[in-house]
Each structure stands twice: as structure tokens, then as C-alpha cells.
Enzyme design. Structure first.
Site, PDB file in Angstrom:
ATOM      1  N   GLU A 109      65.681  31.123 -41.327  1.00  0.00           N
ATOM      2  CA  GLU A 109      64.838  32.316 -41.193  1.00  0.00           C
ATOM      3  C   GLU A 109      63.468  32.053 -41.805  1.00  0.00           C
ATOM      4  O   GLU A 109      63.370  31.431 -42.867  1.00  0.00           O
ATOM      5  CB  GLU A 109      65.526  33.497 -41.892  1.00  0.00           C
ATOM      6  CG  GLU A 109      64.808  34.823 -41.705  1.00  0.00           C
ATOM      7  CD  GLU A 109      65.583  35.997 -42.318  1.00  0.00           C
ATOM      8  OE1 GLU A 109      66.767  36.175 -41.989  1.00  0.00           O
ATOM      9  OE2 GLU A 109      64.985  36.715 -43.134  1.00  0.00           O
ATOM     10  N   ASP A 111      60.148  34.314 -42.844  1.00  0.00           N
ATOM     11  CA  ASP A 111      59.774  35.726 -42.993  1.00  0.00           C
ATOM     12  C   ASP A 111      58.330  35.952 -43.379  1.00  0.00           C
ATOM     13  O   ASP A 111      57.830  35.312 -44.304  1.00  0.00           O
ATOM     14  CB  ASP A 111      60.561  36.365 -44.161  1.00  0.00           C
ATOM     15  CG  ASP A 111      62.032  36.410 -43.921  1.00  0.00           C
ATOM     16  OD1 ASP A 111      62.425  36.676 -42.788  1.00  0.00           O
ATOM     17  OD2 ASP A 111      62.792  36.179 -44.886  1.00  0.00           O
ATOM     18  N   GLU A 113      56.758  39.459 -44.747  1.00  0.00           N
ATOM     19  CA  GLU A 113      57.061  40.856 -45.059  1.00  0.00           C
ATOM     20  C   GLU A 113      55.838  41.485 -45.717  1.00  0.00           C
ATOM     21  O   GLU A 113      55.341  40.965 -46.719  1.00  0.00           O
ATOM     22  CB  GLU A 113      58.267  40.949 -45.998  1.00  0.00           C
ATOM     23  CG  GLU A 113      59.565  40.559 -45.302  1.00  0.00           C
ATOM     24  CD  GLU A 113      60.768  40.614 -46.222  1.00  0.00           C
ATOM     25  OE1 GLU A 113      61.755  41.244 -45.857  1.00  0.00           O
ATOM     26  OE2 GLU A 113      60.709  40.012 -47.309  1.00  0.00           O
ATOM     27  N   GLN A 126      54.803  39.010 -48.519  1.00  0.00           N
ATOM     28  CA  GLN A 126      55.841  38.123 -49.048  1.00  0.00           C
ATOM     29  C   GLN A 126      56.293  37.194 -47.930  1.00  0.00           C
ATOM     30  O   GLN A 126      56.542  37.634 -46.819  1.00  0.00           O
ATOM     31  CB  GLN A 126      57.017  38.948 -49.567  1.00  0.00           C
ATOM     32  CG  GLN A 126      58.212  38.092 -49.920  1.00  0.00           C
ATOM     33  CD  GLN A 126      59.227  38.841 -50.774  1.00  0.00           C
ATOM     34  OE1 GLN A 126      58.948  39.217 -51.917  1.00  0.00           O
ATOM     35  NE2 GLN A 126      60.407  39.073 -50.234  1.00  0.00           N
ATOM     36  N   THR A 127      56.374  35.909 -48.234  1.00  0.00           N
ATOM     37  CA  THR A 127      56.954  34.974 -47.265  1.00  0.00           C
ATOM     38  C   THR A 127      58.219  34.390 -47.879  1.00  0.00           C
ATOM     39  O   THR A 127      58.345  34.283 -49.095  1.00  0.00           O
ATOM     40  CB  THR A 127      55.982  33.830 -46.914  1.00  0.00           C
ATOM     41  OG1 THR A 127      55.577  33.170 -48.119  1.00  0.00           O
ATOM     42  CG2 THR A 127      54.761  34.346 -46.176  1.00  0.00           C
ATOM     43  N   ASP A 202      63.450  50.902 -52.970  1.00  0.00           N
ATOM     44  CA  ASP A 202      64.218  50.445 -54.134  1.00  0.00           C
ATOM     45  C   ASP A 202      63.680  49.114 -54.669  1.00  0.00           C
ATOM     46  O   ASP A 202      63.986  48.716 -55.782  1.00  0.00           O
ATOM     47  CB  ASP A 202      65.712  50.343 -53.793  1.00  0.00           C
ATOM     48  CG  ASP A 202      65.965  49.487 -52.565  1.00  0.00           C
ATOM     49  OD1 ASP A 202      65.091  49.457 -51.662  1.00  0.00           O
ATOM     50  OD2 ASP A 202      67.020  48.834 -52.498  1.00  0.00           O
TER      51      ASP A 202
END
Ligand SMILES: *[C@@H]1O[C@H](CO)[C@@H](O)[C@H](O)[C@H]1NC(C)=O
Length: 293
Positions: A109, A111, A113, A126-127, A202
Site C-alpha cells: 500500500e 498512502d 493522507e 501523511q505518507t 480520534d
């Protein structure tokens, strides 16, 4: 003679024009419309097509977030899209764009984000990279512009040599293929292209301290210029190993000098978290982090 020349030229011109007209669809085929390459995977009431399907609006409200995925999977290539993130108070929201092999235990994966923030506070990107089922490789960069004011291009390049995350033309993350040193690298499994917009208050903003303000809902993000270039799977069997694919070419095997300069600038000025230097999580530095690798 004096007349026939211009006529012949005109004829040739007309033919040329006709040819251009007929061949245009393949030339203008990219960027694709949303439905050519993607399908909605979560809450189709929360994804609206706009501009004839060339752009979409993602909606997050108290009822639901939403998500979409590519119809095909790909093995190596480059994926990019333009995204305009949630404006104003977006704390607690996460907008993601990622590649995923969709395999449980040996997941690969890549990512992107985008973590929302209170009005006026920087958006964090964020990676993360999972190879053969192992992730925990988070890095975070605070963007140097307001990503909700305009569309910006977010790109993942993935070839046999490295994986590069770009924001516009600026590399913000590089993960080299160091398989020769025993460091896992995703290269066996095709990955689909995914995106989601959801509530994650959260953890997303200041470690979960900042909660989503539902009085600001619905939250909107916009996507356009979907561009996937890669070997689709299923597809021609030898595509992924073909060194003549443009994304495997010399210019893409390492950062160019300009890219390397920009990457250094990001590392010096905009990185806010790097798992490589997080001694409390990783008393032993992960091998891929060691300088020179
Ligand atoms: C949100 O803003 C705060 C304060 O400027 C900053 O420390 C943080 O990195 C930003 N991003 C997130 C995801 O909390």
C-alpha cells in the site's frame, strides 16, 4: 499552374485537418472522466459528478463519508490527480488517495493522507508505505500553501527503482528499491487506486485532541484530472517488466537534480514527523532509513 498549387495545398491542408479531427479522441483521451477509470465504493449519495464527469465532489456529513476505487489494478506506473481539499475548519477529517493491493496478509500500500486542521492551521500530508504486509513507515509534511484555495496535483510514481510521492512537481517522499539489501519493496502485486473522505477525529488532528466541528458540515473535497498510466492487470503479461515503459526510463530511475534540490528543501523546512527518527517507536533504526541507502 498558378491556381492549381494553392488548390493542392488547400486539399492537403483539408486532409491534414480531417486527420487531426479524426485522431483527436486518442490525443485528448487524458485526463479521463471519473467513470472511465473509477467506481464508487462507499455511499454514492456522497459523491457527485460535476463538469460532465471530469470532476467530482466528495461529501462528508454526519451520515457518511464516501470512497471510490479504480476499476482495474496496475503493476507499476504513475497515478496522479488534482485535489482541492476541504476549506476552513477541517479538523478531524481525513482525505486519502492511495494505492492498495487489497491482499490481507501481504498487503502492499502507498498512502497519501491529508489530515484536516482548524482554520488557519497547516494541512498535514501523511505518507506511508506497506511492503509485504508491513507498514509503520509514516512521514508527515506540513503543506507550504493552502490546499483548499486551489487544485494541486498529487502524484505517486512507482517503478522498479523507487517510489516517489509528489506534491505538484515537488517530491515529498522517496522510497528506494533496496531489495538487494533485504529491504522489502512492493513489486509482485498489482495495486488499485483508491480514495476516501472520512471522519477520523480520534487521531487525525493534533493526535486526536481537535475534534470535528459538525456545525461546519457538510465538508467538501474536489477531485479532477484523473490520470493513471501503468500496466493494467489483467493485461498483457509482459507489460510490467518492459523496460521501455516510460515510467521506467532513465529520467525516472532517480530524482533529477532539480527534484533532489526540491526534496532537500522539503526535508529541511516542512517535515514534521519521520518514523526514521522516532526512537521511542523504533529504538533500532529501520534499515531503509540508514543514510546512503
Ligand atoms: C495542525 O496545526 C497544529 C498547530 O499549528 C500543528 O502543530 C499540526 O501539525 C497541524 N496538523 C495536524 C494534523 O495536527
Amino acid at each position: 499552374m498558378a491556381i492549381s498549387y494553392p488548390l493542392t495545398n488547400l486539399g492537403a491542408f483539408m486532409l491534414m485537418f480531417l486527420w487531426l479531427l479524426l485522431s483527436a479522441p486518442s490525443v485528448w483521451g487524458r485526463p479521463a472522466t471519473f467513470l472511465q477509470d473509477f467506481r464508487v465504493t462507499w455511499s454514492d449519495t456522497h459523491i457527485k459528478q460535476i463538469d460532465g464527469g471530469r470532476a467530482i465532489q466528495l461529501i462528508l456529513d454526519q451520515n457518511s463519508g464516501c470512497g471510490f476505487a479504480s476499476k482495474s489494478k496496475y503493476l507499476f506506473g504513475r497515478v496522479s490527480m488534482k485535489i482541492k481539499l476541504i476549506p476552513g475548519d477541517s479538523a478531524g477529517t481525513v482525505t486519502a488517495f492511495y494505492l492498495n493491493s487489497d491482499t490481507d496478509n501481504v498487503r502492499d500500500e502507498l498512502d497519501f493522507e491529508f489530515l484536516g486542521n482548524r482554520s488557519g492551521q497547516p494541512t498535514t500530508v501523511q505518507t506511508n508505505i506497506y511492503a509485504n504486509g508491513k507498514g509503520n513507515r509514516e512521514q508527515r509534511v506540513n503543506l507550504w500553501f493552502d490546499p483548499s484555495a486551489d487544485f494541486h496535483t498529487y502524484t505517486i510514481l512507482w517503478n522498479h527503482h523507487h517510489i516517489v510521492f509528489y506534491v505538484d512537481q515537488v517530491p515529498i517522499r522517496v522510497y528506494k528499491n533496496n531489495e538487494a539489501r533485504g529491504i522489502p519493496y512492493p513489486r509482485m502485486q498489482p495495486m488499485g487506486v483508491y480514495s476516501t473522505l472520512w471522519e477520523a477525529d480520534d487521531w487525525a488532528t493534533r493526535g486526536g485532541l481537535e475534534k470535528i466541528d459538525w456545525s461546519k458540515a457538510p465538508f467538501y473535497a474536489y477531485y479532477t484530472d484523473f490520470d493513471i498510466e501503468g500496466c493494467s492487470v489483467p493485461g498483457p503479461a509482459n507489460c510490467a517488466s518492459n523496460p521501455r515503459n516510460w515510467w521506467e526510463g532513465a529520467a525516472y530511475q532517480a530524482l533529477t537534480p532539480l527534484e533532489a534540490r526540491r526534496y532537500r528543501w522539503v526535508r529541511l523546512n516542512h517535515i514534521v514527523y519521520d518514523y526514521c527518527t522516532d526512537k521511542s517507536r523504533f529504538p533500532v533504526t529501520p534499515p531503509e532509513c540508514l543514510a546512503g541507502i
